[in-house]
Design an enzyme around this catalytic site. Structure first.
Site, PDB file in Angstrom:
ATOM      1  N   HIS A   1       0.842  -1.195   0.000  1.00 40.44           N
ATOM      2  CA  HIS A   1       0.000   0.000   0.000  1.00 40.44           C
ATOM      3  C   HIS A   1       0.879   1.247   0.000  1.00 40.44           C
ATOM      4  O   HIS A   1       1.751   1.392   0.861  1.00 40.44           O
ATOM      5  CB  HIS A   1      -0.915   0.001   1.237  1.00 40.44           C
ATOM      6  CG  HIS A   1      -2.040  -0.973   1.146  1.00 40.44           C
ATOM      7  ND1 HIS A   1      -2.392  -1.830   2.174  1.00 40.44           N
ATOM      8  CD2 HIS A   1      -2.905  -1.237   0.134  1.00 40.44           C
ATOM      9  CE1 HIS A   1      -3.434  -2.564   1.796  1.00 40.44           C
ATOM     10  NE2 HIS A   1      -3.762  -2.223   0.563  1.00 40.44           N
TER      11      HIS A   1
ATOM     12  N   TYR B   1       3.693  -0.152   5.009  1.00 40.08           N
ATOM     13  CA  TYR B   1       4.202  -1.321   5.746  1.00 40.08           C
ATOM     14  C   TYR B   1       3.393  -2.589   5.486  1.00 40.08           C
ATOM     15  O   TYR B   1       3.246  -3.422   6.374  1.00 40.08           O
ATOM     16  CB  TYR B   1       4.234  -1.060   7.257  1.00 40.08           C
ATOM     17  CG  TYR B   1       4.739   0.281   7.670  1.00 40.08           C
ATOM     18  CD1 TYR B   1       6.011   0.706   7.314  1.00 40.08           C
ATOM     19  CD2 TYR B   1       3.955   1.142   8.433  1.00 40.08           C
ATOM     20  CE1 TYR B   1       6.478   1.952   7.699  1.00 40.08           C
ATOM     21  CE2 TYR B   1       4.418   2.390   8.822  1.00 40.08           C
ATOM     22  CZ  TYR B   1       5.682   2.788   8.447  1.00 40.08           C
ATOM     23  OH  TYR B   1       6.133   4.014   8.842  1.00 40.08           O
ATOM     24  N   HIS B   2       2.850  -2.731   4.290  1.00 41.03           N
ATOM     25  CA  HIS B   2       2.061  -3.920   3.990  1.00 41.03           C
ATOM     26  C   HIS B   2       2.645  -4.719   2.817  1.00 41.03           C
ATOM     27  O   HIS B   2       1.912  -5.117   1.913  1.00 41.03           O
ATOM     28  CB  HIS B   2       0.606  -3.537   3.689  1.00 41.03           C
ATOM     29  CG  HIS B   2      -0.100  -2.936   4.857  1.00 41.03           C
ATOM     30  ND1 HIS B   2      -1.252  -2.182   4.734  1.00 41.03           N
ATOM     31  CD2 HIS B   2       0.176  -2.964   6.177  1.00 41.03           C
ATOM     32  CE1 HIS B   2      -1.650  -1.779   5.937  1.00 41.03           C
ATOM     33  NE2 HIS B   2      -0.789  -2.236   6.825  1.00 41.03           N
ATOM     34  N   PRO B   3       3.959  -4.985   2.807  1.00 41.55           N
ATOM     35  CA  PRO B   3       4.498  -5.794   1.710  1.00 41.55           C
ATOM     36  C   PRO B   3       3.940  -7.220   1.782  1.00 41.55           C
ATOM     37  O   PRO B   3       3.860  -7.802   2.866  1.00 41.55           O
ATOM     38  CB  PRO B   3       6.013  -5.775   1.965  1.00 41.55           C
ATOM     39  CG  PRO B   3       6.154  -5.556   3.435  1.00 41.55           C
ATOM     40  CD  PRO B   3       4.985  -4.677   3.820  1.00 41.55           C
TER      41      PRO B   3
END
Ligand SMILES: Cc1cc2nc3c(=O)[nH]c(=O)nc-3n(C[C@H](O)[C@H](O)[C@H](O)COP(=O)(O)OP(=O)(O)OC[C@H]3O[C@@H](n4cnc5c(N)ncnc54)[C@H](O)[C@@H]3O)c2cc1C
Length: 397
Positions: free
Chosen positions: A158, A334-336
């Site tokens: 994101h 921080y949504h890999p």
């Protein structure tokens, strides 16, 4: 429907800041309806986030799942270890080579190796172990155990853009940056388990429509922070003043990035290319997110508290200005995920049982196996993946 009585602690924010309540009100003034539960039947709307906390403390996977069983005789927990390579005999995973801070060790797997190094760490570890795109492994002189071209591909994340406002007074959590306020509120938490320390800062949020898509499901998510300058790379407000932040992102971005090896040395950091905004639709949607964010800040309920919107400032007016702002200030949220995706096509890495294709006795059970990024935050869904995987490992379908 969902409950809050599982191993993972889930709570509502006990006492949102007044400025968070004003945010929720302002969203409604901007046409976004109230939603008392984003995780229920309907995602669209504005409300207060649920948090993975229990008894006013963060409930990590370790707290929720590991701590209650750590005394089991068949469980050994080693911390502070660095896994360098997965060991194979032919195509069968037999254990891991790791460094425990003092010496090189080897753990043998009687039954299976379960990889949970996350969306960056898992593809890196796999490639170091000879599992990945054959040509890339050859570049680094790594012998191929399995040629899986999807390892490290399909990175989804994101891309968040923040706007920041300075407040007329100390109406946000920023006031606790002063040591005496921090000391008092720290004491309050220690004695009563209440007060601002129980806040996750990101107290309010919304899911809404950019107006660009089909309109059926929200394509924008907002995170309201009752403070400013808390995160690296995000602008704050002038020292001594208090602020608020509103972050927005495209919930289902189309751009895809990669995770690649920098070298065959296990300690070398991987090369991460999120490839944000490669797809023009992601830029358009991000711009709509920033415009909606400023619209929310301009509604009466928040205007009572706001002295000025500092980022973006008044010079950002045209579509091009907003695009430039997005490019300059956008960042990971921080949504890999998705770098070892589940599926059955050539680029898939695991099958529907989380098993690595073409190999034996090895599964991946983390955020890297999502086929595509889910339309929200990723922590609880990753724990859900692990819950399902544990059922599969036990042989339950
Ligand atoms: C700053 C930040 C804030 C976030 N905030 C939220 C939030 O508010 N809400 C939300 O839903 N999600 C949030 N996330 C995302 C969430 O934390 C992740 O989606 C989730 O942790 C992914 O779980 P995972 O098991 O896939 O990977 P991780 O939780 O990253 O676990 C992987 C673990 O493997 C370890 N590891 C990797 N390589 C090796 C190796 N070679 N040897 C030994 N250990 C190794 C890592 O150190 C790490 O502990 C946030 C993430 C960050 C970074």
């Amino acid at each position: 429907m969902h409950g809050t009585d599982g191993p993972l602690g889930v709570s509502n924010i006990p006492d949102p800041q007044p400025v968070t309540r004003a945010f929720v009100q302002s969203c409604q003034e901007a046409g976004i309806p109230f939603n008392h539960d984003f995780n229920g039947r309907t995602q669209a709307g504005v409300g207060f986030y649920q948090t993975t906390t229990k008894d006013y403390r963060r409930c990590s996977a370790a707290v929720g799942y590991l701590r209650p069983v750590r005394d089991r005789p068949n469980l050994t927990i080693e911390v502070g270890c660095f896994v360098k390579r997965i060991a194979f005999e032919g195509t069968r995973a037999t254990g891991v080579h790791y460094f425990n801070g003092k010496e090189q060790c080897r753990a043998r797997a009687e039954s299976e190796v379960i990889v949970t190094s996350g969306a960056i760490g898992t593809p890196k570890l796999l490639m170091l172990s000879g599992i990945g795109p054959a040509a890339h492994l050859a570049e680094h002189g790594i012998d191929v155990v399995a040629n899986l071209p999807g390892v490290g591909e399909n990175l989804n994340d994101h891309f968040g853009i923040d706007i920041v406002a300075e407040l007329t007074g100390h109406h946000s959590l920023d006031k606790y940056k002063k040591w005496y306020n921090a000391a008092i509120t720290g004491l309050e938490y220690m004695v009563f388990k209440s007060g601002p320390v129980t806040s996750n800062v990101v107290e309010g949020g919304a899911f809404w429509h950019s107006g660009l898509g089909t309109g059926e499901v929200p394509d924008l998510q907002f995170h309201f922070l009752a403070g400013a300058g808390a995160e690296a790379g995000v602008p704050g407000v002038a020292p001594g003043s208090s602020g608020i932040t509103l972050n927005s992102y495209t919930v289902r971005p189309k751009s895809r990035g990669t995770v690649r090896l920098r070298s065959a040395a296990p300690g070398a950091l991987p090369v991460i290319d999120p490839n944000f905004l490669a797809e023009p639709d992601d830029l358009k949607c991000s711009v709509e997110g920033v415009k909606k964010s400023t619209e929310i800040f301009r509604q009466p309920s928040l205007q009572k508290y706001i002295k000025a919107i500092r980022f973006p400032d008044d010079s950002v007016k045209t579509q091009k200005d907003f695009e430039d702002y997005v490019r300059q200030y956008g960042r990971t949220s921080y949504h890999p995920t998705c770098t070892c995706k589940m599926g059955s096509d050539e680029m898939s890495v695991v099958d529907t049982q989380c098993r690595i294709r073409g190999l034996d006795n090895i599964r991946i059970c983390d955020s890297s196996i999502m086929p595509s990024l889910i339309g929200s935050n990723t922590n609880a869904p990753t724990i859900m993946i692990a819950e399902k995987a544990s059922d599969l490992i036990k042989g339950h379908r």
